[in-house]
Write an enzyme that holds these catalytic residues in place. Structure first.
Site: not given
Ligand code: PMP
Length: 375
Positions: A149, A178, A196, A198, A234, A318
Site C-alpha cells: 500500500n 490493494q 476491502s 472502499h 446482521t 493509517c
Molecule cells: N490492508 C491494506 C494493504 C490496506 O491498504 C488497508 C487500507 N489502508 C487495509 C488492509 C485496511 O483496510 P480497511 O480500511 O478496509 O480496514
C-alpha cells in the site's frame, strides 16, 4: 480539488451508491429471516457472494462478508491460529505488511506463537530466499500482502504458494486489499484472502474474507451465526451488494484503466526524475507512486500540494499521523532523508490526463519553492 489519495479511499462509483440506496429501500430485511421478504433478501446476499467469487475466478471458495480488510485480516490470523496450536508455533510475516496484519501477528506472541519477519529486497518485493531459510516444520502460518500500500509493489504471491506446497501444514494468508480491481493476479494459491470495498470504488463498511476450504477458520467473535458462524451480526447487505457491483465494474474496466493509469505514472515519474534531489521508489501497480524530495519533510510537500489543490498523502493514511519512519521504505534500505521526505500519490479510474498534467506542474512548482532545503 484534485484527489490523488486513492490508496486510502476511493470515490464510490455512482452505480455502487445507487445499489446501496435501492437495497436499503427494498431489501432492508434481515438476511437470516425466514419470512418471504427475508428469504428474498437472503437470496440477494447469496447472489452477491457468488458474484464476488466468480469475479475473483475462485468459484469453489467460500466468502465471508466483513466490515473491511482490517476485520478480514483479524479473523484470518486469529481464527486460523486457533486451529494451529497443536501443529507448531512459528508464524512468518513479511515486514512490509499493513498494521492490520502486523499488529495482530504481534498480539499472537501473547498466545504463545513465535513470530519471524521475512526480509525485503531493495525493489520492494519480499525476499524469497529469506522465506526459504525461515521455513521449517514448526511454521504454521505465512502472511504476505498481494500489493504493497505504500509503494504499489506487486508481491510474488503465486511463487510463494508454490514454495508452500511443500509445507502442507502452513496456512497462507494474503491481504489483497490493494490488488483488487487494479491488477490481474493469480491468488488461487492463498488459503485466505482479504478484500476491502472502499479501495475499489465501493463503500466503506464492507469487505470480504475469501476462504479456500470450510473449517480452516474459526470464529473470533460469537453471536447469531451469520456468515457460516465466522462473522456473526446482521449483514450490511446494501454495502455488500454495492461492493459486488463495484467489483464487477472495476474488474471489467481493469485492463483499460491499468493502461491509462500507467501512462500517468510514467509521465509523472519521468518529469520528477529529471529534478535534482528527487528519489522515485520502484513501482508495481501504476496506481501508486511513491517519491521523495530529499531534505524536505513529506508533510511539507503534502501541504504545499494541498495549497495547490492536490490531495496526496505521506506514506499511508493509517500511518500519516504517527511520528515513526515508514516500515516499508525502511525495509527497502532507503536513507532516513528519503523516508522522511516521501509522499504517496495514488491514482484511480477517475483520474484524468488534465489532472496528471496539473500534478506534474505542481510538483515542479513545489520543488522550486522548497529548493533551499533539498539535499
Ligand atoms: N490492508 C491494506 C494493504 C490496506 O491498504 C488497508 C487500507 N489502508 C487495509 C488492509 C485496511 O483496510 P480497511 O480500511 O478496509 O480496514
Amino acid at each position: 480539488m484534485i484527489y490523488m489519495d486513492n490508496a486510502a479511499a476511493t470515490r464510490p462509483f455512482e452505480e455502487a451508491l445507487e445499489t446501496f440506496e435501492q437495497v436499503n429501500r427494498n431489501y432492508y430485511y434481515n438476511t437470516a429471516s425466514i419470512h418471504p421478504e427475508g428469504r428474498r433478501t437472503g437470496q440477494l446476499l447469496e447472489a452477491s457472494r457468488k458474484q464476488v467469487l466468480e469475479l475473483l475466478g475462485l468459484g469453489g471458495h467460500g466468502c465471508v462478508f466483513t466490515s473491511g480488510a482490517t476485520e478480514s485480516n483479524n479473523i484470518a490470523i486469529q481464527g486460523v491460529l486457533k486451529n494451529k496450536k497443536q501443529f507448531g508455533s512459528t508464524v512468518l510475516v513479511s515486514e512490509i505488511e499493513h498494521p492490520s496484519v502486523i499488529n495482530v501477528i504481534e498480539e499472537m506472541k501473547n498466545e504463545g506463537f513465535d513470530v519471524k519477519y521475512i526480509g525485503t529486497k531493495e525493489n520492494g518485493q519480499i525476499d524469497l530466499e529469506d522465506l526459504g531459510e525461515k521455513l521449517d516444520n514448526d511454521v504454521v502460518f505465512v502472511t504476505v500482502m498481494a500489493v504493497n500500500n505504500i509503494t504499489g509493489v506487486i508481491q510474488p504471491v503465486s511463487e510463494i504458494a508454490k514454495i508452500l506446497k511443500n509445507y502442507p501444514k502452513v496456512h497462507f494468508h494474503v491481504d489483497a486489499t490493494q490488488a483488487m480491481g487494479k491488477v490481474d493476479m493469480d491468488l488461487g494459491g492463498a488459503d485466505t484472502l482479504s478484500l476491502s470495498a472502499h479501495k475499489f470504488h465501493g463503500l466503506k463498511g464492507a469487505g470480504a474474507l475469501i476462504v479456500k476450504r470450510e473449517g480452516i477458520v474459526r470464529p473470533v467473535m460469537y453471536g447469531g451465526g451469520h456468515e457460516s458462524g465466522i462473522r456473526s451480526g446482521t449483514v450490511n447487505l446494501g454495502a455488500v451488494a454495492a461492493m459486488a457491483k463495484a467489483m464487477r465494474i472495476a474488474t471489467e474496466n481493469r485492463e483499460e484503466n491499468y493502461r491509462r493509469v500507467a501512462r500517468y505514472n510514467e509521465r509523472v515519474r519521468d518529469a520528477v526524475s529529471a529534478l535534482p534531489s528527487v528519489h522515485v521508489q520502484p513501482g508495481g501497480v501504476p496506481h501508486i507512486l511513491n517519491l521523495s524530495f530529499e531534505g524536505a519533510m513529506g508533510e511539507v510537500v503534502v501541504n504545499a500540494l494541498g495549497a495547490r489543490g492536490i490531495m496526496v498523502s505521506t506514506t499511508s493514511a493509517c500511518a500519516s499521523k504517527l511520528a515513526v519512519l515508514n516500515e516499508t521504505l525502511v525495509a527497502m534500505d532507503n536513507t532516513e532523508a528519503i523516508v522522511k521526505g516521501s509522499i504517496r500519490i495514488s491514482f484511480s479510474s477517475f483520474t484524468t490526463d488534465e489532472e496528471a498534467d496539473i500534478l506534474i506542474e505542481a510538483l515542479k512548482g513545489v520543488h522550486k519553492e522548497i529548493g533551499g532545503v533539498l539535499k
